[in-house]
Every structure is written in structure tokens, then in C-alpha cells.
Design a protein around this motif. Structure first.
Motif, PDB file in Angstrom:
ATOM      1  N   LEU A   1       0.688  -1.054  -0.199  1.00 38.68           N
ATOM      2  CA  LEU A   1      -0.286   0.137   0.009  1.00 38.68           C
ATOM      3  C   LEU A   1       1.098   1.465  -0.383  1.00 38.68           C
ATOM      4  CD1 LEU A   1      -2.979  -1.212   2.933  1.00 38.68           C
ATOM      5  CD2 LEU A   1      -2.819  -1.082  -0.111  1.00 38.68           C
ATOM      6  N   THR A   2       1.979   0.934   0.933  1.00 39.28           N
ATOM      7  CA  THR A   2       3.006   2.145   0.904  1.00 39.28           C
ATOM      8  C   THR A   2       3.930   1.898   1.024  1.00 39.28           C
ATOM      9  OG1 THR A   2       3.095   4.852   2.411  1.00 39.28           O
ATOM     10  CG2 THR A   2       2.243   2.785   3.060  1.00 39.28           C
ATOM     11  N   THR A   3       5.612   2.440   1.009  1.00 41.84           N
ATOM     12  CA  THR A   3       6.619   2.437   0.826  1.00 41.84           C
ATOM     13  C   THR A   3       7.669   3.673   0.955  1.00 41.84           C
ATOM     14  OG1 THR A   3       8.180   1.239   0.649  1.00 41.84           O
ATOM     15  CG2 THR A   3       7.535   1.997  -0.905  1.00 41.84           C
ATOM     16  N   ASP A   4       8.722   3.347   2.057  1.00 41.21           N
ATOM     17  CA  ASP A   4       9.575   4.954   1.766  1.00 41.21           C
ATOM     18  C   ASP A   4      10.945   4.495   1.262  1.00 41.21           C
ATOM     19  OD1 ASP A   4      11.117   6.354   2.556  1.00 41.21           O
ATOM     20  OD2 ASP A   4      10.402   6.913   4.304  1.00 41.21           O
ATOM     21  N   PHE A   5      10.496   4.257   0.008  1.00 42.26           N
ATOM     22  CA  PHE A   5      11.884   4.749  -1.108  1.00 42.26           C
ATOM     23  C   PHE A   5      13.316   4.931  -0.477  1.00 42.26           C
ATOM     24  CE2 PHE A   5       8.346   3.980  -3.914  1.00 42.26           C
ATOM     25  CZ  PHE A   5       8.781   2.645  -4.420  1.00 42.26           C
ATOM     26  N   SER A   6      13.009   6.397  -0.047  1.00 45.79           N
ATOM     27  CA  SER A   6      14.381   7.595   0.638  1.00 45.79           C
ATOM     28  C   SER A   6      15.279   6.304   1.854  1.00 45.79           C
ATOM     29  CB  SER A   6      14.152   8.173   0.903  1.00 45.79           C
ATOM     30  OG  SER A   6      13.328   9.386  -0.585  1.00 45.79           O
ATOM     31  N   LYS A   7      14.293   6.083   2.505  1.00 49.22           N
ATOM     32  CA  LYS A   7      14.563   4.755   3.682  1.00 49.22           C
ATOM     33  C   LYS A   7      15.077   3.433   3.040  1.00 49.22           C
ATOM     34  CE  LYS A   7      12.800   3.176   7.707  1.00 49.22           C
ATOM     35  NZ  LYS A   7      13.702   1.732   7.925  1.00 49.22           N
ATOM     36  N   LEU A   8      14.431   2.763   2.384  1.00 51.76           N
ATOM     37  CA  LEU A   8      15.000   1.822   1.561  1.00 51.76           C
ATOM     38  C   LEU A   8      16.494   2.302   1.101  1.00 51.76           C
ATOM     39  CD1 LEU A   8      11.907   0.770  -0.304  1.00 51.76           C
ATOM     40  CD2 LEU A   8      13.347  -0.991   1.561  1.00 51.76           C
ATOM     41  N   LYS A   9      16.795   3.347  -0.264  1.00 52.19           N
ATOM     42  CA  LYS A   9      17.512   3.795  -0.761  1.00 52.19           C
ATOM     43  C   LYS A   9      19.245   3.899   0.817  1.00 52.19           C
ATOM     44  CE  LYS A   9      19.894   6.625  -3.527  1.00 52.19           C
ATOM     45  NZ  LYS A   9      20.040   8.195  -4.261  1.00 52.19           N
ATOM     46  N   SER A  10      18.398   4.159   2.222  1.00 51.88           N
ATOM     47  CA  SER A  10      19.289   4.531   3.323  1.00 51.88           C
ATOM     48  C   SER A  10      20.047   3.014   3.330  1.00 51.88           C
ATOM     49  CB  SER A  10      19.070   5.591   4.781  1.00 51.88           C
ATOM     50  OG  SER A  10      18.053   4.751   5.116  1.00 51.88           O
ATOM     51  N   GLU A  11      18.706   2.206   3.297  1.00 51.13           N
ATOM     52  CA  GLU A  11      19.335   1.016   3.792  1.00 51.13           C
ATOM     53  C   GLU A  11      19.984   0.110   2.972  1.00 51.13           C
ATOM     54  OE1 GLU A  11      15.891  -0.714   5.120  1.00 51.13           O
ATOM     55  OE2 GLU A  11      15.002   0.446   6.626  1.00 51.13           O
ATOM     56  N   GLY A  12      20.474   0.533   1.762  1.00 52.22           N
ATOM     57  CA  GLY A  12      21.237  -0.680   0.704  1.00 52.22           C
ATOM     58  C   GLY A  12      20.654  -0.624  -0.652  1.00 52.22           C
ATOM     59  N   ILE A  13      19.405  -0.529  -0.236  1.00 56.19           N
ATOM     60  CA  ILE A  13      18.243  -0.349  -2.458  1.00 56.19           C
ATOM     61  C   ILE A  13      19.320   0.347  -2.639  1.00 56.19           C
ATOM     62  CG2 ILE A  13      16.604  -0.890  -2.717  1.00 56.19           C
ATOM     63  CD1 ILE A  13      17.283  -3.196  -0.463  1.00 56.19           C
ATOM     64  N   LYS A  14      19.210   0.206  -3.976  1.00 53.75           N
ATOM     65  CA  LYS A  14      19.993   0.481  -5.249  1.00 53.75           C
ATOM     66  C   LYS A  14      19.033   0.842  -6.471  1.00 53.75           C
ATOM     67  CE  LYS A  14      24.549  -0.059  -4.339  1.00 53.75           C
ATOM     68  NZ  LYS A  14      26.289  -0.435  -4.310  1.00 53.75           N
ATOM     69  N   SER A  15      18.108  -0.092  -6.534  1.00 57.56           N
ATOM     70  CA  SER A  15      17.441  -0.179  -7.583  1.00 57.56           C
ATOM     71  C   SER A  15      15.570  -0.978  -7.141  1.00 57.56           C
ATOM     72  CB  SER A  15      17.714  -1.265  -9.030  1.00 57.56           C
ATOM     73  OG  SER A  15      18.006  -2.621  -8.735  1.00 57.56           O
ATOM     74  N   VAL A  16      15.416  -0.667  -8.284  1.00 50.43           N
ATOM     75  CA  VAL A  16      13.476  -1.228  -7.649  1.00 50.43           C
ATOM     76  C   VAL A  16      12.886  -1.805  -8.768  1.00 50.43           C
ATOM     77  CG1 VAL A  16      12.500   1.558  -8.209  1.00 50.43           C
ATOM     78  CG2 VAL A  16      11.075  -0.553  -7.067  1.00 50.43           C
ATOM     79  N   ILE A  17      12.453  -3.370  -8.289  1.00 53.78           N
ATOM     80  CA  ILE A  17      11.421  -3.687 -10.268  1.00 53.78           C
ATOM     81  C   ILE A  17      10.048  -3.624  -9.313  1.00 53.78           C
ATOM     82  CG2 ILE A  17      11.368  -5.476 -11.471  1.00 53.78           C
ATOM     83  CD1 ILE A  17      14.084  -6.793  -9.959  1.00 53.78           C
ATOM     84  N   ILE A  18       9.752  -3.233 -10.328  1.00 56.67           N
ATOM     85  CA  ILE A  18       8.078  -2.412 -10.093  1.00 56.67           C
ATOM     86  C   ILE A  18       7.085  -3.147 -11.428  1.00 56.67           C
ATOM     87  CG2 ILE A  18       6.792  -1.056 -10.155  1.00 56.67           C
ATOM     88  CD1 ILE A  18       7.920   1.528  -9.697  1.00 56.67           C
ATOM     89  N   ARG A  19       6.269  -4.141 -10.409  1.00 56.86           N
ATOM     90  CA  ARG A  19       5.017  -4.796 -11.667  1.00 56.86           C
ATOM     91  C   ARG A  19       4.198  -3.418 -12.533  1.00 56.86           C
ATOM     92  NH1 ARG A  19       0.487  -9.277  -9.002  1.00 56.86           N
ATOM     93  NH2 ARG A  19      -0.570  -6.945  -8.643  1.00 56.86           N
ATOM     94  N   LEU A  20       4.017  -3.984 -13.464  1.00 60.35           N
ATOM     95  CA  LEU A  20       3.339  -2.693 -14.350  1.00 60.35           C
ATOM     96  C   LEU A  20       2.125  -2.920 -14.353  1.00 60.35           C
ATOM     97  CD1 LEU A  20       6.868  -1.969 -17.114  1.00 60.35           C
ATOM     98  CD2 LEU A  20       5.635  -1.385 -14.493  1.00 60.35           C
ATOM     99  N   GLY A  21       2.081  -4.687 -14.683  1.00 63.69           N
ATOM    100  CA  GLY A  21       0.333  -5.042 -14.941  1.00 63.69           C
ATOM    101  C   GLY A  21       0.399  -6.934 -15.217  1.00 63.69           C
ATOM    102  N   VAL A  22      -1.006  -7.006 -14.510  1.00 66.48           N
ATOM    103  CA  VAL A  22      -0.876  -8.415 -14.811  1.00 66.48           C
ATOM    104  C   VAL A  22      -1.722  -9.126 -16.130  1.00 66.48           C
ATOM    105  CG1 VAL A  22      -2.318 -10.969 -13.694  1.00 66.48           C
ATOM    106  CG2 VAL A  22      -0.762  -8.662 -12.237  1.00 66.48           C
TER     107      VAL A  22
END
Length: 351
Positions: A14-35
Motif C-alpha cells: 500500500l505504501t513504502t518509503d523509497f528514501s529509507k530503503l535507499k539509505s538501507e542499501g537498496i539501489k534499484s526497484v523492479i515494479i510490477r507494471l501489470g497482470v
């Protein structure tokens, strides 16, 4: 211990903090575009949020059985959402015996649209897939981390855990965390010093379509546009007219396949592409009121022209005592009211 550096995300999160994830070492994201042929509700929002946080954005499409035209729809959907050229576009296939056959036309078409391509599947399925073909076409392998280290070593991306639509992964190859070179400025038609003959020109030239890159084997049905006929992997590309001519030559009979999609009556004209579609419809949860009859066949005829989508639908109720047929037109994102072509609300259930 494997440290996650990539996340995968769908509308279930439902929601996520991308900035926080980046600070934890996450560098990229794979987003589901459709089903299937339905866009993920939060895909556009997630793409903006991830980019604003400085994350590298990739996408994936989740394959759904019994939904036709998924390849073309997935391409249109990714362009609509702005998936960058040279980003990775993954196909997610769950527990299907024909994974390789399902995946092959997706990756051929996606590569022609200038995306890098990957497959998400159970680790055991990769053993049954032509590894030489994967290496030759630089297919990126994504799976859930297995107990078998030999299997893990052959993968490019390993999913470590997933909770509420947010998965954490390890990019073993390091390809997903590299900055994407979108390379947007591609010359599509630099050679303009000769006259193209309408309906006769076949040769190697630059495409005038969204399929861009170097020179293709192209044909020009109208003397202006140059349409690719040869794919980058050596496969020939056929349009609808080509297919109809071939079917006439071989004497084949066209038997329309009836699709089953629970969201059929919620779709707009713009959710379809050029063509004729046959779908099974359940009337229990619809606004169409029939005295008797809850099952129908929906025939949708669509023409896309000048960035507009025009459609006509005919709904035939097949389990009513008397024949009932409804008809309506639509354009882009809206339908007109249904009209009773045969039968009506009063006599639909009459003996």
C-alpha cells in the motif's frame, strides 16, 4: 550472508518509503507494471516515488493464463508508464509447463522495443530452458533463493523474502544496479534521398515505427512508413494482413478462441487493441438485468486510429429462454448505453 540491494514491489504494497530503503542499501526497484491486461494500480505512483528517491527503476509483467494479446498490451503499458529504454523488463510466470514457449515471443518483442529482458520463474524451471539461447540473447534469470547452492550460482537475481507486496532481492550479477543509459536519440530515418514505392519496397533501411535501432529488413505498404519484417533474433514479423494471406494459402480455418477474464465488463475500449475479441461473460455481478440468463458471449470489435480507440460490443445471452442480444459503441475510456438488438428486459425470460 546475502545483503539485499534490490526490491520488487506490486500494488499489494500500500505504501513504502523509497528514501529509507535507499539509505538501507537498496539501489534499484523492479515494479510490477501489470497482470494479464490490467495495469497495476500503484505502478505509476511507485515509479515516480522510486525515481525521486534516486533509485534505478526496472519493471515486470505478470503472465496470466487465458488472456490474449498480452505481449502487445505489455508493450503499450510499459511505454505508457515510461519504462526507460535499456531498463530491464521481466516476465513473471508461475508454475506453467510451457514457460519457455510463453516467454520466447515476449522477449523477442521486448528487445525490439529496446528493453533488456529477464524471466522470473521457479529455479527448477531454468534447468529445462535452452541455456545457450538465454546466454546468446542475454536473458536475465530471476528466481527465489533455493537451498541448492549450485542452482543459486546460475541465477542473476535471487529473491530473499517477500511481505505484503514488497520483496527484497540480491542482484548477483550487478546489472540491475547500474545506471541506465536510455539512449533516447536514435535516428529512425536518416536516409531520405530516394522515393519509396508504395506496396513494393522491401529492403534494409531504418524503421519509422517505435521499433528502433539499426537497419532492419523493412517493407512499405503505403510508400511512407517503413515497417520492420525481420526481428533482431532472425524471426520474421507478420502483421494481421500477412497472417490472413498465409491462412488463405494453407486453407486453414479460423476458430475464434473465447477468453475468460473476470474483469471483462470493467474494461474500456482503450483496454483493447486492433482486432476482434471473443470473451465469456458472467452477468451475476453486472448492471445488465436479464430476467433469465446469467451467461453470455461478448464480441468486441476494435479499430485504433489517430490515437483514438473506437469499439463496438455485442453481448449475446446464451442461457435465456428467448434470444437476447445487446449492442453498444464506445470510444477511448467510455462506453455508450446498451441497446437491445434482439429481445428486451420484459421478454428475456419468457417461455
Amino acid at each position: 550472508m546475502l545483503t539485499p540491494n534490490v526490491i520488487d514491489i506490486s500494488e499489494q504494497c500500500l505504501t513504502t518509503d523509497f528514501s529509507k530503503l535507499k539509505s538501507e542499501g537498496i539501489k534499484s526497484v523492479i515494479i510490477r507494471l501489470g497482470v494479464g491486461n490490467v495495469q497495476d494500480e500503484r505502478a505509476a505512483k511507485f515509479i515516480i516515488g522510486a525515481k525521486n528517491a534516486g533509485l534505478i527503476v526496472h519493471g515486470y509483467h505478470e503472465y496470466q493464463d487465458d488472456v490474449e494479446n498480452q505481449i502487445q498490451w505489455s508493450i503499450q503499458n510499459a511505454h505508457k508508464l515510461g519504462l526507460s529504454n535499456n531498463a530491464y523488463y521481466f516476465l513473471k510466470v508461475k508454475n506453467n509447463k510451457n514457460i519457455e514457449e510463453i516467454f520466447r515471443p515476449f522477449y523477442r518483442n521486448w528487445k525490439m522495443n529496446r528493453w533488456n529482458v529477464g524471466l522470473y520463474a521457479p529455479a527448477t524451471e531454468f534447468k529445462n530452458i535452452n541455456s545457450a539461447e538465454f546466454e546468446r540473447n542475454t536473458i536475465y534469470k530471476w528466481t527465489v533463493k533455493a537451498d541448492n547452492d549450485q542452482l543459486n550460482q546460475k541465477m542473476d537475481l535471487l529473491s530473499i523474502n517477500s511481505l505484503n507486496g514488497l520483496g527484497k532481492d540480491v542482484d548477483v550479477s550487478g546489472k540491475l544496479i547500474q545506471i541506465i543509459d536510455a539512449n533516447e536519440s536514435v535516428e529512425t530515418n536518416p536516409n531520405k534521398d530516394y522515393q519509396v514505392s508504395s506496396g513494393a519496397f522491401v529492403g534494409f533501411d531504418y524503421s519509422t515505427t517505435s521499433v528502433q535501432g539499426g537497419k532492419f529488413l523493412v517493407a512499405s505498404p503505403d510508400g511512407i512508413n517503413k515497417i520492420p519484417k525481420l526481428g533482431p533474433d532472425g524471426s520474421f514479423m507478420f502483421n494481421r494482413d500477412d497472417g490472413e494471406r498465409i491462412l488463405k494459402l494453407i486453407g486453414a480455418k479460423i476458430v475464434p478462441r473465447i477468453r475468460i477474464d473476470k474483469n471483462t465488463l470493467l474494461k474500456t475500449p482503450a483496454d483493447y487493441s486492433d482486432g476482434v475479441f471473443y470473451e465469456k461473460v458472467f452477468l451475476d455481478n453486472s448492471r445488465i438485468k436479464i430476467n433469465q440468463g446469467k451467461l453470455g458471449i461478448l464480441i468486441t470489435k476494435v479499430i485504433v486510429n489517430d490515437n483514438h480507440c473506437y469499439a463496438r460490443q455485442q453481448l449475446e445471452i446464451v442461457d435465456s429462454k428467448s434470444p437476447v442480444t445487446l449492442l453498444r459503441n464506445g470510444q477511448d475510456d467510455a462506453w455508450k448505453d446498451w441497446n437491445y438488438l434482439l429481445g428486451d428486459e420484459e421478454n428475456a425470460g419468457a417461455d
